[in-house]
Structure formats: structure tokens, C-alpha cells
Design an enzyme around this catalytic site. Structure first.
Site, mmCIF file in Angstrom:
data_model
loop_
_atom_site.group_PDB
_atom_site.id
_atom_site.type_symbol
_atom_site.label_atom_id
_atom_site.label_comp_id
_atom_site.label_asym_id
_atom_site.label_seq_id
_atom_site.Cartn_x
_atom_site.Cartn_y
_atom_site.Cartn_z
ATOM 1 C CG ASN A 125 -3.074 -8.025 -4.697
ATOM 2 O OD1 ASN A 125 -2.697 -8.909 -5.638
ATOM 3 N ND2 ASN A 125 -2.752 -7.057 -3.973
ATOM 4 C CG ASP A 146 -4.746 1.053 -3.175
ATOM 5 O OD1 ASP A 146 -3.373 1.288 -3.364
ATOM 6 O OD2 ASP A 146 -5.460 0.729 -3.770
ATOM 7 C CE LYS A 201 -10.666 -18.719 13.623
ATOM 8 N NZ LYS A 201 -11.160 -19.872 13.664
ATOM 9 N N PRO A 252 1.775 2.733 3.063
ATOM 10 C CG PRO A 252 3.901 2.004 3.384
ATOM 11 C CD PRO A 252 2.527 1.743 3.863
ATOM 12 C CG ASP A 253 2.227 5.144 -3.511
ATOM 13 O OD1 ASP A 253 3.282 4.595 -4.116
ATOM 14 O OD2 ASP A 253 1.275 5.607 -4.286
ATOM 15 C CB ILE A 254 6.694 1.263 -1.954
ATOM 16 C CG1 ILE A 254 5.902 0.604 -0.687
ATOM 17 C CG2 ILE A 254 8.211 1.079 -1.712
ATOM 18 C CD1 ILE A 254 5.782 -0.952 -0.745
ATOM 19 C CG PHE A 294 4.241 -2.475 -13.513
ATOM 20 C CD1 PHE A 294 5.816 -2.049 -13.338
ATOM 21 C CD2 PHE A 294 3.952 -3.252 -14.724
ATOM 22 C CE1 PHE A 294 6.584 -2.982 -13.940
ATOM 23 C CE2 PHE A 294 5.034 -3.860 -15.295
ATOM 24 C CZ PHE A 294 6.296 -3.709 -14.794
ATOM 25 C CE LYS A 333 1.213 5.522 -7.799
ATOM 26 N NZ LYS A 333 0.959 4.666 -6.598
#
Ligand code: C5P
Length: 397
Positions: A208, A276, A286, A303-305, A323, A341
Site C-alpha cells: 500500500n 488486511d 515465480k 492477524p489484527d495486531i 490509527f 478493537k
């Protein structure tokens, strides 16, 4: 800020050793006491006499100098110091440190110390890029060694690239960060930053646009208030801060493991833009463009840290900050995200393209907690970082 601090300065054998003479002057101007250790090859670049004259003290050179061992052994040498600085940090010294060798005074001091160590690497670009130096750098970062530089530029050997030792004033500022005395002294804070890269195959990945600028500024500001910072970063565009422990990672899974390894901490700030999903059928080889058609990527959730640390039963940091980068209904979405969260604060910002915030130098944030919402005016990302660091200090102390 550096007055009365005691620096043990190890001068390795590199052409940048001449800059260490200026470094000594700059430190002495600030009231620092500098005890010099000159390696055997260091004496090929600067004389013991000039080092000694600038430090106003004797130069330590030999492990087996019995007078020195009687007056001040190598253990004692580092015990008296607030910080050990290795400048120039040659490839050889880094290799000795990473391997735990102790075959001269400098390496023995470095192995025997329990003080923090800041290295200013200096070497030819090919030596810096060599896999052996890369491995040593990883090992030393994992050991909590701090780094400043190297910078990119023309080199004494006629080549161009990374490997030039940081300038004396940059080293002074890294020393100030490492020794910062402030409200967060004795607090350990984990900061995540940058994007993650999720592999598709060995050469392709999903990423990203996060530059890592805001997370880097937050780590710098926290260290400036005296915190011991573990900075866990994906592959960012901006260089990591100096004077903090840097843990480079690529994927969300690695970031989660690095965060778990870094805990316990007094606070954790999750500024990373974590992917995500990862590609669950990533290929070891490759993927070829052939007649069998287009590849099909399958995704699995990362995983959502932030959520996992916020909901920890054991070792949950006292303050967890997340954030929320949103493009619409910023406050409502961020408020819901904080509750979902389980973090203490969420720093919400609007990253719609027209704001110019994503990838820009400014940010306009609202800090949301269970009790209140604080909308801060649009300001420089560094200023946001300083204000957030101060708010964290107020909450922890
Ligand atoms: O859910 P969302 O990605 O919008 O949440 C953003 C917040 O959660 C940020 O603080 C980010 O660092 C953190 N996060 C995380 N692990 C993930 C996804 C997001 O720590 N897998």
C-alpha cells in the site's frame, strides 16, 4: 542536554575516522566527557595524540596494557559510560559485534558492556550491501544496537552509494535521542510503522502507499521525551529514526511476531498500514505467464495486531493507541473502530485524495478516547507526532 554525560567513543579504522575528531569537539562543546578507545587500524587514520588532545584524556588502545587494566579494566571502561558510540563503525567491527568476538580492546568492551551502544556505520558501498554485512546488521538490530546512518553520497574510494558515515552533528543528535532525559525516561514504547508487503511469489507482492512518515515522526518524538522505543517497521519510504531499536519486517505475520517479542511495554502505538489480507496460495517459485491462463490468487485474513494487543489478558500495555485512516464518516467510523478493537485511543484522519494527507507532509487528526474527542488543527506530521508524544507522556506519568 548532554552536559555531564559520559560517552565511550570507539574509533574504528576507516577513512571517516577524521570526522570522529570533529565529533569529539562537538560533544566536548556540549559539556560531554569523552573517553576514547582507538582500534589498531584506527591509528592508521587518526593519531592517538590528536584524539587524546581533543578528549583531554588518555586514549585506550590495548587490551593487554597492564597499567590500564590496573587503573581501569575493560569492564570498568564501559561501566563509567552513559552510552558507547562506535564511529566509524566499520564492517569489521560490526562483524565482530554480531559474532560476539573479543580479540581486542574495542570488541571486548563491546561484548562486556550492558550499556546501550550506538553505531555510525562507515564503509564502501559494496561492503555495506554485502550479504554478510546485511546479516550482521539484522543480528545487531535484533540485539538492540542503535544505528545512525550511513548516508548516501560520494565515497572516498570514488564510488557512490550508501556507506558514508553520518555527519558529526547527526551523530550528536542520535546521541541526544539515545540519552534523552524526559518524562518518558524508563518507559518502553512499541511503535509500528510503514506498509506491509504480502508476497504473491518470490518477486511480486501486494503493498500500500504508506510512506512510514507519521510513524517515524512519532517514534522520534517519543524517544525525544526519553522513551526507549522499539520501532517495528515495514518497508517504508523514509529512513528509520536513529537512537531507537529498529526491527524491520515485511509481512503482517512478521510484524505481529515482532510486536509479541517486543512486549511487555508501557505503551504501544500502531501507526503501520497493515495489509488486511495475505495471499494464502503464494507460490514458492515465480509464477510464469504461460498458456494455462491467468493465475488465481486466494486471500486469507491477516492477524489484527492492534486488536490482539488491545485484548491481551497478559502484558497488555497500559496505553494502546491505534490509527484510523478513513475517507468518509471519519469520526463515526473511528469511534466504532476504537470500541471494536479495544484500544484506548484512536487517532482518526481523513485520507480522501483531496486532503493531500496520504503521502503528504501535513496531517489533521482527531484523537478519540472513551471520554472525549480532541480535534487538532491541521499541522505538520512532526508537530502531530510531538503533540501525541506529549499526550502519551501526560497519560503515563
Ligand atoms: O482496521 P484498520 O486497518 O482500519 O485499523 C487501523 C489500525 O489498526 C491501525 O492502528 C493499524 O496499525 C492497526 N492494524 C493492525 N493490524 C492489522 C490491521 C490494522 O495493527 N492487521
Amino acid at each position: 542536554m548532554l552536559a555531564d554525560k559520559h560517552i565511550l567513543l570507539i574509533i574504528g579504522g576507516g577513512i571517516a575516522a577524521f570526522k570522529s575528531l570533529d565529533l569529539i569537539r562537538r560533544l566536548r562543546e556540549r559539556g560531554c566527557q569523552v573517553t576514547p578507545v582507538l582500534t589498531r587500524s584506527g591509528t592508521e587514520f587518526v593519531t592517538p595524540l590528536s584524539v587524546s588532545a581533543l578528549c583531554g584524556t588518555k586514549v585506550f588502545r590495548d587490551l593487554f596494557d597492564l597499567t590500564d587494566e590496573a587503573e581501569m579494566g575493560h569492564i570498568e571502561l564501559s561501566r563509567a559510560a552513559d552510552l558507547i558510540v562506535v564511529a566509524p563503525g566499520t564492517a569489521d567491527l560490526m562483524a565482530k559485534m554480531a559474532g560476539g568476538l573479543a580479540n581486542d580492546l574495542a570488541s571486548t568492551v563491546l561484548l562486556a558492556t550492558d550499556k546501550r551502544v550506538l553505531v555510525a556505520p562507515s564503509m564502501n558501498v559494496r561492503m555495506w550491501d554485502h550479504p554478510a554485512t546485511r546479516r550482521n546488521l539484522e543480528t545487531l538490530r535484533g540485539d538492540g544496537i542503535l544505528f545512525v546512518g550511513p548516508n548516501e553520497g560520494d565515497m572516498a574510494c570514488g564510488e557512490y552509494g550508501p556507506g558514508r558515515m553520518a555527519e558529526p552533528l547527526e551523530i550528536v543528535s542520535a546521541i541526544e535521542t539515545a540519552l534523552a532525559d524526559g518524562p518518558l525516561k524508563d518507559k518502553h514504547i512499541v511503535v509500528t510503522s510503514g506498509p506491509t508487503h504480502e508476497p504473491i511469489d518470490p518477486v511480486r507482492y501486494i503493498a500500500n502507499r504508506s510512506s512510514g512518515a507519521q510513524g517515524t515522526a512519532i517514534a522520534t518524538a517519543l524517544a525525544g521525551l526519553g522513551a526507549t522505543v522499539t520501532f517495528i517497521t515495514g518497508p517504508a519510504d523514509v529512513p528509520p529514526p536513529s537512537g531507537v531499536t529498529v526491527v524491520p519486517v515485511q509481512t503482517a505475520a512478521q510484524m505481529q511476531a515482532a510486536v509479541d517479542a517486543a512486549l511487555p511495554a508501557d505503551a504501544a502505538v500502531f501507526a503501520a498500514a497493515v495489509a488486511d489480507w495475505h495471499v494464502s496460495n503464494a507460490s514458492d517459485a515465480k509464477i510464469k505467464k504461460d498458456k494455462s491462463g491467468l493465475p488465481t490468487l486466494e486471500f486469507a485474513e491477516n492477524p489484527d495486531i492492534l486488536a490482539s494487543v488491545s485484548q491481551r489478558k497478559k502484558d497488555r500495555p497500559q496505553l494502546v493507541v491505534g490509527f484510523a485512516a478513513e475517507t468518509n464518516d471519519v469520526i463515526a467510523n473511528a469511534t466504532a473502530k476504537r470500541q471494536r478493537k479495544g484500544c484506548d485511543w484512536i487517532v482518526a484522519n481523513d485520507v480522501s485524495p483531496e486532503t493531500g494527507i496520504m503521502g503528504g507532509t501535513e496531517n489533521a487528526v482527531t484523537v478519540i478516547s472513551a471520554a472525549e474527542q480532541e480535534a487538532w488543527p491541521r499541522m505538520d506530521k512532526d508537530a502531530v507526532a510531538r503533540r501525541l508524544a506529549q499526550k502519551i507522556a501526560d497519560a503515563l506519568t
